[in-house]
Design an enzyme around this catalytic site. Sequence first.
Site, PDB file in Angstrom:
ATOM      1  CG  HIS A  23      -2.011  -1.048   1.069  1.00  0.00           C
ATOM      2  ND1 HIS A  23      -3.284  -0.760   0.665  1.00  0.00           N
ATOM      3  CD2 HIS A  23      -1.977  -2.394   1.235  1.00  0.00           C
ATOM      4  CE1 HIS A  23      -4.003  -1.878   0.588  1.00  0.00           C
ATOM      5  NE2 HIS A  23      -3.221  -2.879   0.940  1.00  0.00           N
ATOM      6  CG  ASP A 121      -4.695   2.326   1.007  1.00  0.00           C
ATOM      7  OD1 ASP A 121      -3.515   2.080   0.706  1.00  0.00           O
ATOM      8  OD2 ASP A 121      -5.598   1.466   0.993  1.00  0.00           O
ATOM      9  CB  THR A 144      -3.234  -0.275  -3.420  1.00  0.00           C
ATOM     10  OG1 THR A 144      -4.109  -1.134  -2.676  1.00  0.00           O
ATOM     11  CG2 THR A 144      -3.063   1.034  -2.684  1.00  0.00           C
ATOM     12  CB  VAL A 342      16.359  -7.063  -3.388  1.00  0.00           C
ATOM     13  CG1 VAL A 342      17.204  -8.107  -2.740  1.00  0.00           C
ATOM     14  CG2 VAL A 342      15.069  -7.676  -3.888  1.00  0.00           C
ATOM     15  CD  GLN A 344       9.435  -6.966  -7.033  1.00  0.00           C
ATOM     16  OE1 GLN A 344       9.496  -7.769  -6.115  1.00  0.00           O
ATOM     17  NE2 GLN A 344       8.304  -6.639  -7.610  1.00  0.00           N
ATOM     18  CG  HIS A 359       2.921 -12.315  -4.561  1.00  0.00           C
ATOM     19  ND1 HIS A 359       3.764 -11.424  -5.192  1.00  0.00           N
ATOM     20  CD2 HIS A 359       2.333 -11.596  -3.547  1.00  0.00           C
ATOM     21  CE1 HIS A 359       3.705 -10.243  -4.588  1.00  0.00           C
ATOM     22  NE2 HIS A 359       2.848 -10.323  -3.598  1.00  0.00           N
ATOM     23  CD1 TRP A 362      -1.939  -2.610  -9.264  1.00  0.00           C
ATOM     24  CD2 TRP A 362      -2.233  -4.505 -10.436  1.00  0.00           C
ATOM     25  NE1 TRP A 362      -2.216  -2.270 -10.562  1.00  0.00           N
ATOM     26  CE2 TRP A 362      -2.391  -3.412 -11.303  1.00  0.00           C
ATOM     27  CE3 TRP A 362      -2.345  -5.795 -10.946  1.00  0.00           C
ATOM     28  CZ2 TRP A 362      -2.680  -3.571 -12.659  1.00  0.00           C
ATOM     29  CZ3 TRP A 362      -2.630  -5.957 -12.302  1.00  0.00           C
ATOM     30  CH2 TRP A 362      -2.790  -4.849 -13.137  1.00  0.00           C
ATOM     31  CB  SER A 364       4.940  -7.782  -8.250  1.00  0.00           C
ATOM     32  OG  SER A 364       5.541  -7.680  -6.985  1.00  0.00           O
ATOM     33  CD  GLU A 367       7.395  -2.787  -8.609  1.00  0.00           C
ATOM     34  OE1 GLU A 367       7.988  -3.867  -8.402  1.00  0.00           O
ATOM     35  OE2 GLU A 367       7.017  -2.058  -7.678  1.00  0.00           O
ATOM     36  CG  ASP A 383      -4.847  -8.326  -4.947  1.00  0.00           C
ATOM     37  OD1 ASP A 383      -4.090  -9.107  -4.323  1.00  0.00           O
ATOM     38  OD2 ASP A 383      -4.463  -7.197  -5.309  1.00  0.00           O
TER      39      ASP A 383
HETATM   40  N1  UPG Z   1       9.453  -4.957  -2.883  1.00  0.00           N
HETATM   41  C1  UPG Z   1      10.785  -4.667  -3.054  1.00  0.00           C
HETATM   42  N2  UPG Z   1      11.687  -5.506  -2.492  1.00  0.00           N
HETATM   43  C2  UPG Z   1      11.361  -6.593  -1.786  1.00  0.00           C
HETATM   44  C3  UPG Z   1       9.974  -6.904  -1.633  1.00  0.00           C
HETATM   45  C4  UPG Z   1       9.052  -6.063  -2.204  1.00  0.00           C
HETATM   46  O1  UPG Z   1      11.164  -3.668  -3.682  1.00  0.00           O
HETATM   47  O2  UPG Z   1      12.258  -7.300  -1.314  1.00  0.00           O
HETATM   48  C5  UPG Z   1       8.448  -4.015  -3.434  1.00  0.00           C
HETATM   49  C6  UPG Z   1       7.934  -4.458  -4.781  1.00  0.00           C
HETATM   50  O3  UPG Z   1       8.738  -3.952  -5.819  1.00  0.00           O
HETATM   51  C7  UPG Z   1       6.539  -3.874  -4.787  1.00  0.00           C
HETATM   52  C8  UPG Z   1       6.125  -3.870  -3.317  1.00  0.00           C
HETATM   53  O4  UPG Z   1       7.311  -3.963  -2.566  1.00  0.00           O
HETATM   54  O5  UPG Z   1       6.573  -2.540  -5.231  1.00  0.00           O
HETATM   55  C9  UPG Z   1       5.274  -5.069  -2.960  1.00  0.00           C
HETATM   56  O6  UPG Z   1       3.992  -4.917  -3.483  1.00  0.00           O
HETATM   57  P1  UPG Z   1       3.208  -6.082  -4.241  1.00  0.00           P
HETATM   58  O7  UPG Z   1       4.016  -6.608  -5.338  1.00  0.00           O
HETATM   59  O8  UPG Z   1       1.887  -5.503  -4.648  1.00  0.00           O
HETATM   60  O9  UPG Z   1       3.042  -7.240  -3.203  1.00  0.00           O
HETATM   61  P2  UPG Z   1       2.556  -7.265  -1.649  1.00  0.00           P
HETATM   62  O10 UPG Z   1       3.580  -6.704  -0.807  1.00  0.00           O
HETATM   63  O11 UPG Z   1       2.176  -8.668  -1.399  1.00  0.00           O
HETATM   64  O12 UPG Z   1       1.224  -6.339  -1.689  1.00  0.00           O
HETATM   65  C10 UPG Z   1      -0.029  -6.360  -1.021  1.00  0.00           C
HETATM   66  C11 UPG Z   1      -0.906  -7.605  -1.279  1.00  0.00           C
HETATM   67  C12 UPG Z   1      -1.156  -7.773  -2.776  1.00  0.00           C
HETATM   68  C13 UPG Z   1      -1.825  -6.508  -3.319  1.00  0.00           C
HETATM   69  C14 UPG Z   1      -0.953  -5.300  -2.989  1.00  0.00           C
HETATM   70  C15 UPG Z   1      -1.592  -3.985  -3.429  1.00  0.00           C
HETATM   71  O13 UPG Z   1      -0.298  -8.753  -0.732  1.00  0.00           O
HETATM   72  O14 UPG Z   1      -1.957  -8.910  -3.011  1.00  0.00           O
HETATM   73  O15 UPG Z   1      -2.012  -6.613  -4.722  1.00  0.00           O
HETATM   74  O16 UPG Z   1      -0.710  -5.225  -1.580  1.00  0.00           O
HETATM   75  O17 UPG Z   1      -2.813  -3.791  -2.804  1.00  0.00           O
END
Ligand code: UPG
Length: 466
Positions: A23, A121, A144, A342, A344, A359, A362, A364, A367, A383
């Site tokens: 978020h 949010d 989000t 890291v 990402q 996984h 959103w 990810s 990106e 989701d």
């Molecule tokens: N990230 C990093 N490095 C890491 C781990 C994560 O840069 O080591 C970043 C990644 O690039 C991304 C964010 O952290 O920007 C993670 O977001 P996301 O990929 O959306 O996964 P979650 O952390 O699992 O996000 C939660 C929910 C997911 C939902 C999202 C947006 O688990 O299901 O889609 O929030 O609401």
Amino acid sequence: MSATSGDAQVSHVALLPSAGMGHLTPFLRLASTLASHGCRVTFIAIHPTVSSAESLHLSALFSTYPQIHPLEFPLLHLDAMDAYKLADPFYLHCESIRRSAHLLLPLLTSLSPPLSSFIVDISLASAFIPIANKLDIPSYILFTSSATMLTLFAYLPGLIADAKRIDDVAIPGMQPLPASMIPPALHDPTNLFTKQFIENGRALLQAKAILVNTFESLEADAVAALNGGAVVRGLPPVVAIGPLHQPAARPSGSPGRTFAWLDAQPARSVVYVSFGSRTALSRAQIKELGVGLERSGCRFLWVVKSKIVDREDGEGLEELVGNGLLERGRGRGKGLVVKGWVDQNEVLGHGAVGGFVSHCGWNSVVEAAACGVRILAWPRGADQRVNASLVERSGLGVWAREWGWDGEEGAEVVRGEEIGQRVRELLGDTHVGESVARVREEALRASGVGGSSYEGLADLIEKWRA
Ligand code: UPG
């Protein structure tokens, strides 16, 4: 309301994210984008945070962008949440923020110049829009997840009024959504997530507009169904504003050796494996994933996570994946296993990375789209199946549909052999390679000057200045 600075009208925007990096990330990106468009930005920083990643990213934002003003928002200490003791720590924290909503009122009143808009949010919307209304500040929602997920969010409150149990859902203007793709918690009406989901779904109607980190060509059907009134009548405009760009402000996260290792790999040869900021795999699944990555024969960069909250994730890599795998990876130079944060987005943008086992959180997905990296979708909850189906339909990757998700009845540990085969197929799939390149071009076009996302956000900023 807008403030005057010299001859120019300056809009003052306050942003309120919810708990967790999934978020916080789009809010950090939106804040830096608004600042670069000349807005005055007040960033409401929840105190405390659940994860150290959140604290580090907030500090980095405030130290890099002097034009973004922190507004610390200390939460009520809530003991009275016994009913939800077993809930996920991030959902629980979100509930604490919601119950502290009244404390924000005096903080917003004291802001000068007064706010032109308040962007909240989605998971906090129903608790905080009434606060902004009391001060006559126009509210906007940042959703989000995907626009496709937003169709479910908007449609569900109406559906649930008549149905005791959610089954397959037919949202007007959208492909049918089988019950198996719906976030598991929504099948339980007493679940905290379900309660928040329904209340916030109703609050959508109270916003001036709903912002989504997506781009129109990726989710044309969802954006059209939402904006054409097919999903819910009277929904405010849905504005696609993605892919949002990463801010310059980033904590020194990724160990230098990760990038030094990537620099030494051939172009597009590495599969990057990560399940976001808050998804932990079981020890048995971690072991099988390790076997699978080795069996794939591909180079890999794997971020291992065994606990939901980073502060509790203290186990060593040797214990989790075993020394053998670490040593073989190092010895042949084909695999790097890391633990901790890291960067990402930077990893996905590195020329050596060609695939992503994800996984489908959103952020990810967006990106990967912006970097042109193909995805092997392995959704784990929430989701993520909805997003995985979109990955498949858009040509951004493939979805291992037969792999179950956490806690699902009959779900078994996915065996290494199967994982290895799917990873190998992903990197060798020329058809997906072509479609991913197309998606990337569309993403860049949308967020570049004159693109649909760029203009969508620019129009809003213009409105806040008026
Ligand atoms: N990230 C990093 N490095 C890491 C781990 C994560 O840069 O080591 C970043 C990644 O690039 C991304 C964010 O952290 O920007 C993670 O977001 P996301 O990929 O959306 O996964 P979650 O952390 O699992 O996000 C939660 C929910 C997911 C939902 C999202 C947006 O688990 O299901 O889609 O929030 O609401």
